[in-house]
Design a protein around this motif. Sequence first.
Motif, PDB file in Angstrom:
ATOM      1  N   PHE A  59       0.870  -1.211  -0.237  1.00  6.95           N
ATOM      2  CA  PHE A  59       0.142   0.013   0.578  1.00  6.95           C
ATOM      3  C   PHE A  59       0.175   1.184  -0.041  1.00  6.95           C
ATOM      4  N   THR A  60       1.724   1.776   0.811  1.00  3.10           N
ATOM      5  CA  THR A  60       2.965   2.337   0.743  1.00  3.10           C
ATOM      6  C   THR A  60       3.565   2.711  -0.591  1.00  3.10           C
ATOM      7  N   THR A  61       3.775   1.566  -1.913  1.00  2.29           N
ATOM      8  CA  THR A  61       4.579   1.841  -2.657  1.00  2.29           C
ATOM      9  C   THR A  61       3.063   2.514  -3.078  1.00  2.29           C
ATOM     10  N   LEU A  62       2.755   1.918  -3.309  1.00  2.00           N
ATOM     11  CA  LEU A  62       1.020   1.834  -4.185  1.00  2.00           C
ATOM     12  C   LEU A  62       0.856   2.946  -3.832  1.00  2.00           C
ATOM     13  N   GLY A  63       0.734   3.509  -2.867  1.00  5.87           N
ATOM     14  CA  GLY A  63       0.274   5.081  -2.623  1.00  5.87           C
ATOM     15  C   GLY A  63       1.279   6.455  -3.517  1.00  5.87           C
ATOM     16  N   ILE A  64       2.090   5.464  -3.045  1.00  5.96           N
ATOM     17  CA  ILE A  64       3.704   6.567  -4.069  1.00  5.96           C
ATOM     18  C   ILE A  64       3.861   6.701  -5.497  1.00  5.96           C
ATOM     19  N   VAL A  65       3.505   4.955  -6.275  1.00  6.17           N
ATOM     20  CA  VAL A  65       3.415   5.297  -7.093  1.00  6.17           C
ATOM     21  C   VAL A  65       2.236   5.980  -7.391  1.00  6.17           C
ATOM     22  N   TRP A  66       1.048   6.202  -7.517  1.00  8.86           N
ATOM     23  CA  TRP A  66      -0.169   6.573  -7.854  1.00  8.86           C
ATOM     24  C   TRP A  66      -0.079   8.068  -8.343  1.00  8.86           C
ATOM     25  N   ILE A  67       0.372   8.383  -6.635  1.00 10.35           N
ATOM     26  CA  ILE A  67       0.495  10.021  -7.315  1.00 10.35           C
ATOM     27  C   ILE A  67       1.492  10.811  -8.128  1.00 10.35           C
ATOM     28  N   ILE A  68       2.760   9.745  -7.395  1.00 10.35           N
ATOM     29  CA  ILE A  68       3.981  10.558  -8.701  1.00 10.35           C
ATOM     30  C   ILE A  68       3.661   9.787  -9.860  1.00 10.35           C
ATOM     31  N   GLY A  69       3.848   9.050 -10.190  1.00  2.33           N
ATOM     32  CA  GLY A  69       3.564   7.848 -11.206  1.00  2.33           C
ATOM     33  C   GLY A  69       2.245   9.069 -11.995  1.00  2.33           C
ATOM     34  N   PHE A  70       1.292   9.442 -11.825  1.00  2.00           N
ATOM     35  CA  PHE A  70       0.044  10.021 -12.307  1.00  2.00           C
ATOM     36  C   PHE A  70       0.676  12.173 -13.115  1.00  2.00           C
ATOM     37  N   ILE A  71       1.601  12.249 -12.146  1.00  2.00           N
ATOM     38  CA  ILE A  71       2.087  13.802 -12.342  1.00  2.00           C
ATOM     39  C   ILE A  71       2.751  13.110 -13.507  1.00  2.00           C
ATOM     40  N   LEU A  72       4.031  12.360 -13.689  1.00  2.00           N
ATOM     41  CA  LEU A  72       5.016  12.184 -13.688  1.00  2.00           C
ATOM     42  C   LEU A  72       4.276  11.665 -15.829  1.00  2.00           C
ATOM     43  N   THR A  73       3.443  10.589 -15.368  1.00  3.38           N
ATOM     44  CA  THR A  73       3.412  10.059 -17.189  1.00  3.38           C
ATOM     45  C   THR A  73       2.008  11.467 -17.618  1.00  3.38           C
ATOM     46  N   ILE A  74       1.215  12.119 -16.790  1.00  2.00           N
ATOM     47  CA  ILE A  74       0.908  13.210 -17.844  1.00  2.00           C
ATOM     48  C   ILE A  74       1.869  14.218 -18.174  1.00  2.00           C
ATOM     49  N   VAL A  75       2.882  14.766 -17.576  1.00  2.00           N
ATOM     50  CA  VAL A  75       4.342  15.648 -17.656  1.00  2.00           C
ATOM     51  C   VAL A  75       4.391  14.852 -18.963  1.00  2.00           C
ATOM     52  N   LEU A  76       5.115  13.179 -19.231  1.00  2.00           N
ATOM     53  CA  LEU A  76       5.261  12.761 -20.191  1.00  2.00           C
ATOM     54  C   LEU A  76       4.887  13.355 -21.147  1.00  2.00           C
ATOM     55  N   LEU A  77       4.005  13.296 -21.275  1.00  2.00           N
ATOM     56  CA  LEU A  77       2.859  12.883 -21.734  1.00  2.00           C
ATOM     57  C   LEU A  77       2.790  13.692 -22.631  1.00  2.00           C
ATOM     58  N   PHE A  78       2.766  15.165 -21.912  1.00  2.00           N
ATOM     59  CA  PHE A  78       2.427  16.600 -22.609  1.00  2.00           C
ATOM     60  C   PHE A  78       4.056  17.199 -23.102  1.00  2.00           C
ATOM     61  N   THR A  79       4.949  15.974 -23.148  1.00  2.00           N
ATOM     62  CA  THR A  79       6.241  16.202 -24.172  1.00  2.00           C
ATOM     63  C   THR A  79       6.787  15.605 -24.593  1.00  2.00           C
ATOM     64  N   GLY A  80       5.649  14.627 -25.549  1.00  6.00           N
ATOM     65  CA  GLY A  80       5.653  13.967 -26.204  1.00  6.00           C
ATOM     66  C   GLY A  80       6.259  13.020 -26.336  1.00  6.00           C
ATOM     67  N   ILE A  81       6.743  12.404 -25.504  1.00  9.76           N
ATOM     68  CA  ILE A  81       7.211  10.528 -24.759  1.00  9.76           C
ATOM     69  C   ILE A  81       6.167   9.798 -25.490  1.00  9.76           C
ATOM     70  N   SER A  82       7.119   9.038 -26.087  1.00 12.56           N
ATOM     71  CA  SER A  82       6.204   7.541 -26.897  1.00 12.56           C
ATOM     72  C   SER A  82       5.674   7.159 -25.273  1.00 12.56           C
ATOM     73  N   GLY A  83       4.235   6.418 -26.052  1.00  9.60           N
ATOM     74  CA  GLY A  83       4.146   5.401 -24.996  1.00  9.60           C
ATOM     75  C   GLY A  83       4.389   3.915 -24.175  1.00  9.60           C
ATOM     76  N   LEU A  84       5.255   4.110 -25.018  1.00  7.38           N
ATOM     77  CA  LEU A  84       6.344   2.921 -24.895  1.00  7.38           C
ATOM     78  C   LEU A  84       7.041   2.953 -23.650  1.00  7.38           C
ATOM     79  N   LYS A  85       7.465   4.433 -23.348  1.00  3.51           N
ATOM     80  CA  LYS A  85       9.017   4.901 -22.842  1.00  3.51           C
ATOM     81  C   LYS A  85       8.115   5.303 -21.835  1.00  3.51           C
ATOM     82  N   LEU A  86       6.986   5.618 -21.592  1.00  2.00           N
ATOM     83  CA  LEU A  86       6.022   5.945 -20.494  1.00  2.00           C
ATOM     84  C   LEU A  86       5.688   4.701 -19.851  1.00  2.00           C
ATOM     85  N   PHE A  87       5.364   3.854 -20.498  1.00  2.00           N
ATOM     86  CA  PHE A  87       4.641   2.680 -20.064  1.00  2.00           C
ATOM     87  C   PHE A  87       6.675   2.126 -18.724  1.00  2.00           C
ATOM     88  N   LEU A  88       7.818   2.084 -19.370  1.00  2.00           N
ATOM     89  CA  LEU A  88       8.611   1.843 -19.005  1.00  2.00           C
ATOM     90  C   LEU A  88       9.196   2.639 -17.813  1.00  2.00           C
TER      91      LEU A  88
END
Length: 125
Positions: A59-88
């Motif tokens: 739960f600690t890991t998923l809580g941190i990943v949920w917050i940081i990962g969501f923000i990080l993927t949104i920022v990287l999505l708008f910078t044009g990073i490909s979906g595979l790189k986003l996933f990795l």
Amino acid sequence: MMELNSSISEFLHLLSQKPAYVVLGAAFGVPLFMFVYAMIIARIYKGAVFASVLNTIIFTTLGIVWIIGFILTIVLLFTGISGLKLFLIWLSLLVFITIFIIVNFTSVNKFLDEMIASSNKKREI
């Protein structure tokens, strides 16, 4: 040479075509997994000795990943990073935060206990 399973290759192709699915997975997939885990899997081994340790790690890991990962993927999505790189990137975030939580388990557990205790004190006042 071994070939990739067709479902895996279709999944990777879908991620490369629609990187917004990675963001949706980071936003809604993690809390959905946390809910399913809490309702089904955690109840199966509720009385086990390792249950509280495993639940704290997950739960600690998923809580941190949920917050940081969501923000990080949104920022990287708008910078044009490909979906595979986003996933990795999101997957590596999950792995490294899990390793961090496991290595520093006593400190994390102490921090969480202090947060819960201070929250309970504020409720009493």
